[in-house]
Design an enzyme around this catalytic site. Structure first.
Site, PDB file in Angstrom:
ATOM      1  N   HIS A  17      -3.895  50.231  37.943  1.00 51.78           N
ATOM      2  CA  HIS A  17      -2.702  50.199  37.932  1.00 51.78           C
ATOM      3  C   HIS A  17      -1.881  50.256  36.601  1.00 51.78           C
ATOM      4  O   HIS A  17      -1.184  50.777  36.372  1.00 51.78           O
ATOM      5  CB  HIS A  17      -2.162  48.739  38.467  1.00 51.78           C
ATOM      6  N   LYS A  41      -0.969  44.548  54.797  1.00 54.34           N
ATOM      7  CA  LYS A  41      -2.075  43.748  53.748  1.00 54.34           C
ATOM      8  C   LYS A  41      -1.695  42.398  53.844  1.00 54.34           C
ATOM      9  O   LYS A  41      -2.142  41.542  53.127  1.00 54.34           O
ATOM     10  CB  LYS A  41      -1.958  44.492  52.500  1.00 54.34           C
ATOM     11  N   ARG A  92      -5.785  58.307  44.092  1.00 55.48           N
ATOM     12  CA  ARG A  92      -7.004  58.251  43.579  1.00 55.48           C
ATOM     13  C   ARG A  92      -7.960  59.709  44.462  1.00 55.48           C
ATOM     14  O   ARG A  92      -7.459  60.692  44.298  1.00 55.48           O
ATOM     15  CB  ARG A  92      -7.637  57.081  44.102  1.00 55.48           C
TER      16      ARG A  92
END
Ligand code: PNS
Length: 161
Positions: A17, A41, A92
């Site tokens: 991050h 989450k 990613r």
């Protein structure tokens, strides 16, 4: 002034991050790191919103165009309120793509004045995620390669087995 928002769960902020935040800070006049609510989450949350913000503040201390905030509503509404012109996200592996693409399209529909800008994650952070950090730490593994130095001890002591 070109304002970008870098949204995420940041539970906790990782070196991956931080790399994205640092690079975004060079592209925009101001970058708001936004601790946001991701309903999927909720069950796996380890840190409170306040703790996550405090960690981000600590690791971005030496960057002068970073602001840290939180939001429990729609990202699109926040972008409008702050007149941000971009959402910055790190990409990613290929596995991120479909989900990020879906969010980018939805946000564009809800607030057409902002673009989503994807920055390619640095190779060493390719497989790094907050979930991986939490799992390794909770099993007593070494997370020093994954989280910024300034918050390492706090994270270790909170997540130790
Ligand atoms: O770090 P994450 O969990 O991958 O980030 C996802 C996040 C928090 C950026 C996303 O869930 C989000 O933007 N939440 C805010 C609510 C919202 O606007 N949802 C619609 C997104 S299209």
């Amino acid at each position: 002034m070109r304002i970008a928002v870098c949204p995420g769960s940041f539970d906790p902020v990782t070196k991956g991050h931080l790399d994205i935040i640092e690079r975004a800070s060079k592209l925009f006049d101001k970058v708001i790191v936004l601790v946001s609510f991701n309903p999927s989450k909720r069950a796996t949350a380890a840190f409170t919103i306040q703790e996550r913000m405090e960690f981000i503040l600590r690791v971005t201390e030496d960057m002068d165009n970073i602001l840290v905030d939180c939001n429990s509503g729609l990202l699109a509404d926040y972008l409008k309120e702050t007149r941000a012109c971009a959402i910055v996200k790190g990409l990613r592996a290929v596995s991120d793509f479909e989900y990020e693409f879906q969010m980018a399209l939805a946000n564009k529909k809800l607030y057409p004045d902002a673009e989503t800008v994807f920055l390619t994650t640095s190779a060493e952070n390719m497989y790094l995620s907050s979930s991986v950090v939490k799992e390794i730490a909770s099993l007593g593994g070494d997370i020093s390669g994954f989280v910024p130095e300034q918050i390492l001890e706090d994270i270790k002591s909170r997540l130790k087995p």
